[in-house]
Design an enzyme around this catalytic site. Structure first.
Site, PDB file in Angstrom:
ATOM      1  CD  GLU A   9      -2.138  -1.378   2.929  1.00 16.72           C
ATOM      2  OE1 GLU A   9      -2.427  -0.316   3.537  1.00 16.72           O
ATOM      3  OE2 GLU A   9      -2.214  -2.497   3.449  1.00 16.72           O
ATOM      4  NE  ARG A  53      -9.480   0.437   0.167  1.00 21.27           N
ATOM      5  CZ  ARG A  53      -9.200   0.605   1.446  1.00 21.27           C
ATOM      6  NH1 ARG A  53      -8.205  -0.082   2.007  1.00 21.27           N
ATOM      7  NH2 ARG A  53      -9.886   1.449   2.185  1.00 21.27           N
ATOM      8  CE1 TYR A  55      -6.616   3.567   1.474  1.00 16.94           C
ATOM      9  CE2 TYR A  55      -6.363   2.174  -0.463  1.00 16.94           C
ATOM     10  CZ  TYR A  55      -5.997   2.511   0.828  1.00 16.94           C
ATOM     11  OH  TYR A  55      -5.004   1.811   1.468  1.00 16.94           O
ATOM     12  CG  ASP A  57      -4.990   6.573   4.335  1.00 15.01           C
ATOM     13  OD1 ASP A  57      -5.935   6.548   5.139  1.00 15.01           O
ATOM     14  OD2 ASP A  57      -3.957   5.896   4.488  1.00 15.01           O
ATOM     15  CB  THR A  66      -0.475  -3.940  -5.307  1.00 16.44           C
ATOM     16  OG1 THR A  66      -0.143  -4.757  -4.169  1.00 16.44           O
ATOM     17  CG2 THR A  66       0.553  -2.849  -5.465  1.00 16.44           C
ATOM     18  CD1 TRP A 421      -9.086  -5.667   1.150  1.00 15.07           C
ATOM     19  CD2 TRP A 421      -8.051  -6.192  -0.760  1.00 15.07           C
ATOM     20  NE1 TRP A 421      -8.255  -4.622   0.824  1.00 15.07           N
ATOM     21  CE2 TRP A 421      -7.604  -4.905  -0.345  1.00 15.07           C
ATOM     22  CE3 TRP A 421      -7.540  -6.735  -1.941  1.00 15.07           C
ATOM     23  CZ2 TRP A 421      -6.673  -4.167  -1.067  1.00 15.07           C
ATOM     24  CZ3 TRP A 421      -6.612  -5.991  -2.666  1.00 15.07           C
ATOM     25  CH2 TRP A 421      -6.180  -4.732  -2.237  1.00 15.07           C
TER      26      TRP A 421
END
EC number: 6.3.1.19
Length: 496
Positions: A9, A53, A55, A57, A66, A421
């Site tokens: 991430e 994903r 988004y 944060d 990933t 997920w």
């Protein structure tokens, strides 16, 4: 565990530099950046067709997680795909900003600290067996992660303050760690996060969440970062004895090591011994090498990981950083900073060198300094442009393939859907949500059955061979969706 899934991430820095005056504040700039994402997915937190994903944060930081990968090269390609997606979003945001009367450029930086000293992360995820004894794992893994910065750090020009002169450090992230192990992620950043969210069968799996890593621009650095960690985990999982390097104070040690670019800083273990980071890393490397020799390499890149690991330690120990100044981020950046300082006659405290540091992490492939170095042959790569482009639209061959096909098929036929997920749900069929707990599954009959209800054409599409599906309706629709998400044309090669 013969197979493992990995994920990373990455949080990105975001800034606007107008021609005059102050730039847009982060929250407003983030809204510009994510406007097409929200228009596409009705949320600033969505999954995209390659299974990853995307988004916003905390702190208006864009983040890209990933898809789960079971191959190191797939993981690195998926991570680089995230950089390209962010770049395309930035270009689209720039156009919208200009239409609204603002000037200047939008910068997306894949680094870990901004000019105000705020930090944002690059978090690694490793699927580990539930049977792994976590106390033993953390006792071995913590000293490895504390010292791993000397082989995989991003490097940083540290400005002068009242306690020290300007200097170069191994890591951007080291100064922002506050605990060795904790369930927190932002309030008190730990090296290892204990939050137990396996996104898989919890009876069999646990997710190891590592927060300490620096974001890497170099693909060879990424290979060493993930590959060495995977090897250490495999040795722990196998119950192999490892020398006791458990540190007396991991947080003091990680800072001390980061700020001594000579590699000579000595840190104390709980047993009262003192070692340098090189000695700890070399002790672990020797045991890993013996483990591989006895049990065999579990993938084709192991030898390269071990050779690069040894060369990085030799470079730090000898002070001859030219051994790795095309392969390891901190050494690549350090050479760049030194070259500019020499050419311009600048002291390391000069603000221009901090700007060089930041520009190294610019994801714009035409403007970022890392990309410029790569084009000039001063940074090696293990990926082709085709691999990166494919990763932008094609999921890796894990559960991500199920997720990606579910998303692309449902949306191509106009069906509202939600995924995470594990879960796959058509909004109009709330009682038919499908949970796919196996992260290695590339296909799931239950998901196929649900998608087949969308119409006969879906069944016809499924009967076509893999090669014949490159230009079908799903592909065309998904290419259009990529343009909607990012405001950019879909990359080549086309999705299959």
């Amino acid at each position: 565990m013969d197979r493992r899934v990995f994920g990373v991430e990455s949080e990105f820095g975001l800034t606007h530099r107008p021609e005059t005056g102050r730039g847009l504040p982060p929250d407003e700039l983030a809204r510009y950046l994510f406007r097409p994402v929200v228009e596409f997915g009705r949320s600033s937190n969505i999954f995209i067709p390659n299974g990853s994903r995307l988004y916003l944060d905390v702190g208006s930081h864009p983040e890209y997680a990933t898809a789960e990968c079971d191959d190191l090269i797939d993981l690195i390609a998926a991570d680089r795909a995230g950089e390209r997606v962010m770049h395309d979003l930035a270009l689209a945001a720039e156009e919208r900003i200009h239409r609204d009367g603002f000037t200047g450029q939008v910068y997306v930086l894949k680094n870990n600290v901004d000019s105000a000293g705020n930090s944002y992360g690059s978090h690694e995820n490793y699927l580990i067996p539930r049977t792994t004894h976590f106390r033993r794992l953390s006792g071995i893994l913590l000293p490895f992660l504390v010292t791993r910065q000397i082989i995989a750090g991003a490097g940083r020009v540290v400005p002068a303050d009242e306690s020290s002169q300007a200097h170069f450090a191994f890591s951007q992230r080291a100064d922002h760690m506050w605990e060795g192990i904790s369930s927190a992620t932002t309030r008190s950043r730990p090296i290892i996060n204990t939050r137990d969210e396996p996104h898989a069968d919890a009876a069999s799996h646990r997710r190891l969440h590592v927060i300490v890593g620096d974001s890497n621009m170099s693909t060879t650095t990424s290979l060493l970062r993930y590959g060495s960690t995977d090897l250490v985990l495999r040795m722990i999982e196998a119950g192999v004895p490892i020398d006791d390097f458990e540190l007396e104070n991991p947080i003091a040690a990680i800072r001390q090591i980061s700020h001594d670019i000579t590699g000579g800083a000595r840190v104390r273990t709980r047993a009262g011994d003192e070692f340098t980071a090189v000695q700890i890393q070399r002790g672990i490397l020797q045991r890993v090498s013996r483990f591989v020799s006895e049990r065999g390499a579990h993938h084709e890149h192991v030898d390269r990981v071990l050779q690069l690991w040894e060369r990085a330690l030799e470079a730090v120990e000898s002070g001859d950083h030219s051994l790795i100044d095309q392969d390891i981020d901190w050494a690549i950046k350090k050479r760049l900073v030194q070259d500019v300082a020499t050419q311009k006659g600048l002291d390391l405290s000069h603000p221009r060198l901090e700007q060089i540091d930041m520009a190294y992490h610019d994801v714009n492939p035409h403007r970022g300094l890392f990309h410029l170095l790569a084009r000039r042959g001063r940074a090696t790569s293990i990926l082709t442009e085709e691999q990166i482009s494919q990763a932008m639209t094609t999921p890796p061959p894990t559960r991500a393939a199920v997720r990606g096909e579910f998303l692309s098929t449902a949306r191509a036929y106009g069906a509202e859907c939600t995924v995470d997920w594990v879960h796959h749900k058509l909004t109009g069929r709330p009682l038919e949500a499908i949970m796919v707990k196996d992260p290695f599954a590339q296909q799931d009959d239950r998901v196929d059955t649900l998608l087949n209800k969308l119409g006969d054409r879906q069944s016809q599409l499924r009967e076509r061979s893999f090669d014949e599906r490159s230009d079908n309706a799903v592909t065309v629709a998904l290419s259009d969706k990529y343009a909607l998400i990012t405001g950019a044309e879909p990359p080549e090669p086309p999705l299959i």
